[in-house]
Scaffold this motif. Structure first.
Motif, short mmCIF file in Angstrom:
data_model
loop_
_atom_site.label_atom_id
_atom_site.label_comp_id
_atom_site.label_asym_id
_atom_site.label_seq_id
_atom_site.Cartn_x
_atom_site.Cartn_y
_atom_site.Cartn_z
N GLY A 1 4.47 -29.22 41.44
CA GLY A 1 4.40 -28.19 42.48
C GLY A 1 5.74 -27.66 42.87
O GLY A 1 5.93 -26.45 43.07
N VAL A 2 6.73 -28.54 42.99
CA VAL A 2 8.09 -28.10 43.32
C VAL A 2 8.60 -27.17 42.23
O VAL A 2 9.18 -26.12 42.52
N ASN A 3 8.36 -27.53 40.98
CA ASN A 3 8.80 -26.67 39.87
C ASN A 3 8.11 -25.31 39.92
O ASN A 3 8.75 -24.28 39.72
N LEU A 4 6.79 -25.30 40.17
CA LEU A 4 6.06 -24.03 40.22
C LEU A 4 6.57 -23.15 41.35
O LEU A 4 6.76 -21.95 41.17
N MET A 5 6.81 -23.76 42.51
CA MET A 5 7.30 -22.98 43.64
C MET A 5 8.68 -22.38 43.34
O MET A 5 9.00 -21.30 43.81
N GLY A 6 9.47 -23.09 42.54
CA GLY A 6 10.78 -22.57 42.16
C GLY A 6 10.70 -21.44 41.16
O GLY A 6 11.48 -20.49 41.21
N GLN B 1 7.77 -19.56 40.43
CA GLN B 1 6.85 -18.48 40.82
C GLN B 1 6.64 -18.51 42.33
O GLN B 1 5.53 -18.82 42.81
N PRO B 2 7.68 -18.19 43.10
CA PRO B 2 7.58 -18.31 44.56
C PRO B 2 6.54 -17.40 45.19
O PRO B 2 6.10 -17.67 46.31
N ILE B 3 6.11 -16.35 44.51
CA ILE B 3 5.10 -15.45 45.07
C ILE B 3 3.79 -16.19 45.34
O ILE B 3 3.05 -15.86 46.26
N LEU B 4 3.53 -17.24 44.56
CA LEU B 4 2.30 -18.01 44.74
C LEU B 4 2.33 -18.85 46.00
O LEU B 4 1.28 -19.29 46.49
N LEU B 5 3.51 -19.05 46.57
CA LEU B 5 3.65 -19.85 47.77
C LEU B 5 2.83 -19.26 48.92
O LEU B 5 2.24 -20.00 49.71
N ALA C 1 0.20 -26.84 44.58
CA ALA C 1 1.03 -26.13 43.59
C ALA C 1 1.04 -26.88 42.28
O ALA C 1 1.03 -26.26 41.20
N GLY C 2 1.06 -28.20 42.34
CA GLY C 2 1.01 -28.99 41.11
C GLY C 2 -0.29 -28.81 40.36
O GLY C 2 -0.29 -28.64 39.13
N ILE C 3 -1.40 -28.81 41.08
CA ILE C 3 -2.70 -28.58 40.45
C ILE C 3 -2.75 -27.16 39.90
O ILE C 3 -3.22 -26.94 38.77
N LEU C 4 -2.26 -26.20 40.67
CA LEU C 4 -2.22 -24.82 40.21
C LEU C 4 -1.37 -24.68 38.96
O LEU C 4 -1.73 -23.94 38.03
N GLY D 1 -1.06 -23.47 33.40
CA GLY D 1 -0.32 -23.89 32.21
C GLY D 1 1.17 -23.74 32.37
O GLY D 1 1.90 -23.55 31.38
N VAL D 2 1.68 -23.82 33.60
CA VAL D 2 3.10 -23.69 33.89
C VAL D 2 3.68 -25.08 34.10
O VAL D 2 3.13 -25.89 34.80
N LYS D 3 4.84 -25.36 33.45
CA LYS D 3 5.46 -26.68 33.63
C LYS D 3 6.43 -26.67 34.75
O LYS D 3 7.10 -25.85 35.12
#
Length: 150
Positions: free
Chosen positions: A104-109, A111-115, A140-143, A148-150
């Protein structure tokens, strides 16, 4: 002093209202503090909160979780309890959730728009489903898995 009502201030006011309506002081206090910071001389500290708030929050949360062990209210398990299937399941779920939060931390970094969607979903879950606001990282981790985003 007059409030500068931009879209961010309006979002914070909506979060405060949702926190009050959902009887969730965490959302209410967090949004109120950020609104106060945004509208005053404290705005210069918002970048510090942005950079370090997550780590500070995790430290405080971890202290809160460990405190009952330190006070003796939650005893350390004996060896036989460590071998129980529920303990193995608890360890596995704990590891899975920590892994989700890391993703989730990686995804937020990346693709911050998803926050925004994650926060609105978390606030709705807190306000209407009786949840607590620790879900954005896990969500965010589940998302990230779904997308399919690492």
């Amino acid at each position: 002093m007059s409030l500068q009502f931009n879209s961010i201030a309006l979002l914070l006011v909506v979060l405060i209202l949702l926190g009050v309506l959902g009887n969730n002081s965490s959302i209410t206090i967090s949004a109120a503090i950020l609104l106060l910071m945004q509208q005053t001389f404290l705005s210069k500290y918002i970048p510090f909160v942005e950079r370090n708030g997550l780590n500070i929050g995790i430290i405080i949360l971890t202290i809160g979780v460990l405190a009952p062990i330190v006070t003796g209210k939650v005893p350390l398990p004996n060896f036989s309890a460590l071998l129980h299937w529920k303990m193995f399941l608890a360890l596995a779920v704990g590891m899975l959730v920590a892994w989700f939060a890391g993703r989730g931390v990686n995804l937020m970094g990346t693709q911050p728009i998803l926050l925004t969607g994650l926060m609105i979903g978390t606030v709705a879950g807190v306000a209407f489903l009786g949840g607590i606001p620790v879900g954005p990282l896990i969500a965010a981790g589940i998302l990230s898995l779904v997308l399919g985003v690492k």
